[in-house]
Structure formats: C-alpha cells, structure tokens
Design an enzyme around this catalytic site. Structure first.
Site, mmCIF file in Angstrom:
data_model
loop_
_atom_site.group_PDB
_atom_site.id
_atom_site.type_symbol
_atom_site.label_atom_id
_atom_site.label_comp_id
_atom_site.label_asym_id
_atom_site.label_seq_id
_atom_site.Cartn_x
_atom_site.Cartn_y
_atom_site.Cartn_z
ATOM 1 C CG PHE A 78 -1.760 1.242 1.339
ATOM 2 C CD1 PHE A 78 -2.905 1.363 0.565
ATOM 3 C CD2 PHE A 78 -1.411 2.285 2.186
ATOM 4 C CE1 PHE A 78 -3.683 2.512 0.619
ATOM 5 C CE2 PHE A 78 -2.190 3.433 2.260
ATOM 6 C CZ PHE A 78 -3.326 3.546 1.471
ATOM 7 N N GLY A 79 0.668 2.122 -0.969
ATOM 8 C CA GLY A 79 1.412 3.378 -1.052
ATOM 9 C C GLY A 79 0.504 4.557 -0.749
ATOM 10 C CE1 TYR A 80 2.803 5.153 3.823
ATOM 11 C CE2 TYR A 80 2.887 7.543 4.004
ATOM 12 C CZ TYR A 80 3.411 6.304 4.290
ATOM 13 O OH TYR A 80 4.578 6.204 5.030
ATOM 14 N N GLY A 81 2.223 7.919 -0.324
ATOM 15 C CA GLY A 81 3.011 9.119 -0.621
ATOM 16 C C GLY A 81 3.497 9.024 -2.055
ATOM 17 C CD GLU A 124 9.480 4.368 0.436
ATOM 18 O OE1 GLU A 124 9.303 5.169 1.375
ATOM 19 O OE2 GLU A 124 9.265 4.664 -0.753
HETATM 20 C C1 SIN Z 1 4.664 5.727 0.479
HETATM 21 O O1 SIN Z 1 4.564 6.420 -0.537
HETATM 22 O O2 SIN Z 1 3.843 4.809 0.699
HETATM 23 C C2 SIN Z 1 5.754 5.926 1.467
HETATM 24 C C3 SIN Z 1 6.282 7.305 1.568
HETATM 25 C C4 SIN Z 1 6.958 7.803 0.324
HETATM 26 O O3 SIN Z 1 7.788 7.091 -0.264
HETATM 27 O O4 SIN Z 1 6.667 8.933 -0.096
#
Ligand code: SIN
Length: 195
Positions: A24-27, A99
């Site tokens: 799951f990605g949020y950023g 990450e």
């Molecule tokens: C993410 O996107 O899920 C983690 C944070 C990032 O790499 O910006």
C-alpha cells in the site's frame, strides 16, 4: 532507531513463501511506481493519517537541509486513501532501498476501493516517530516554507508535494493536510513572483 532501515526490513518473514504481496502506497508510491507490478488498485487503510512529518535527507533534501515527506501517524478511525500494488517479493529489495530513510515495513489490512468490498493483507512503509529522521508536527505554513526551500537527489521537495496532491485529486480523494500545505506553497510562489 537508525534511519537506515534496510537491514531491519529484510528480517520481515511474514510473507515468506508467498509468490506475490500487496504493497500500500500513500506518498510518492502513489504517483511514482518505478518497479514492476502485477496489479494496481485504488485502496485505503484504516487507523492512520498522512502527515508531512518525516525528514528526507536522501530524496527531497540533504542531511544538512532535510526536506519533508509524508509518513503515517496512528489515528483511530481515520481512513488513509492511496494505491495498492501487487508485487513479486523480489521487488522489496528495491522498495527497501527507496524507503531506507526511516521507513519500516508493517503488515496492514488493505481495503480495495472498487466497490468489490475485497480486502487483503499487505505491507505499508511507515516512518515511526522513533526514527532519527522524524521531524514531527509543525504548522502547515511552516511545512510549506521548508518544502519550498528544499531540494535533494530526487528533485525539488515542492514536486513531491505537488505530485502527491495531483495524484490524490486523480483518485478523487480529499486530504485537508496535504491540500492546505499545497495552498501555502502556491501563495509563497505567488508572493515571490510579486503577484
Ligand atoms: C509511500 O509512498 O507509501 C511511502 C512514503 C513515500 O515514499 O513517499
């Protein structure tokens, strides 16, 4: 905790033996999928809020002048919208490197947002407040100011913010925190341009 999390993340054995794992990605993982994936689905996780509280020394800033990127903060009942990818386990070598500045893999329940009601267990990368790069809360105006002045090997910190805001709008999702910081950034740029 050291901010290089590669060795800790490689110890995760929860999905050993699986041929594919949901991430799951949020950023930046929403808008920058620089890895192979088998499926991509809009998704959400519950109990977390997205915040620009993590320092970035390796992508959107430098050790001397860190930028700000998002992490997740525990928030009972909150729903965080993002994008889920079904990947082969060997993709974790790349993701752990990407990450590595404080993010730990964590097992999470992912809800897919296509009306199917489908759920899956997967992985999310979270930078906890006990990592060395954690910056913590600041006003949204101050966060925008820091982002406006930060630049790292992956480019301007402002691009990270803008691309995230665009991606959330494309998903049809509101995020008051992200959009408020974006608004402050736009005002900063306008005032610099003398408009
Ligand atoms: C993410 O996107 O899920 C983690 C944070 C990032 O790499 O910006």
């Amino acid at each position: 905790m050291s901010s290089n999390t590669i060795a800790i993340n490689q110890q995760m054995d929860h999905f050993d033996g699986h041929h594919s794992v949901w991430v799951f990605g949020y950023g930046s993982l929403i808008y920058k999928a620089d890895f192979p994936f088998m499926q991509r689905r809009a998704a959400s996780i519950t109990g977390w809020s997205r915040r620009f509280w993590q320092g970035s020394h390796d992508h959107r800033g430098t050790p001397a002048a860190p930028g700000r990127v998002v992490t997740l903060i525990p928030d009972e009942g909150a729903v965080c919208h993002g994008m889920a990818y079904l990947v082969s386990p060997d993709v974790f070598t790349h993701l752990d490197y990407r990450e590595k500045n404080g993010y730990l893999r964590r097992v999470v329940d992912i809800a897919f947002e296509d009306g199917s009601g489908d759920m899956a267990e997967g992985v999310v990368y979270i930078a906890r407040e006990d990592n060395d790069s954690f910056l913590g809360p600041a006003s949204e105006a101050d966060i925008a100011l820091q982002i406006a002045g930060s630049f790292g090997p992956s480019g301007p910190n402002s691009d990270y913010l803008t691309q995230l805001a665009v991606a959330l709008r494309e998903l049809g999702r509101d995020d008051e925190h992200v959009f408020a910081i974006e608004q402050h950034l736009l005002e900063l740029i306008a005032s610099k341009d003398g408009r």
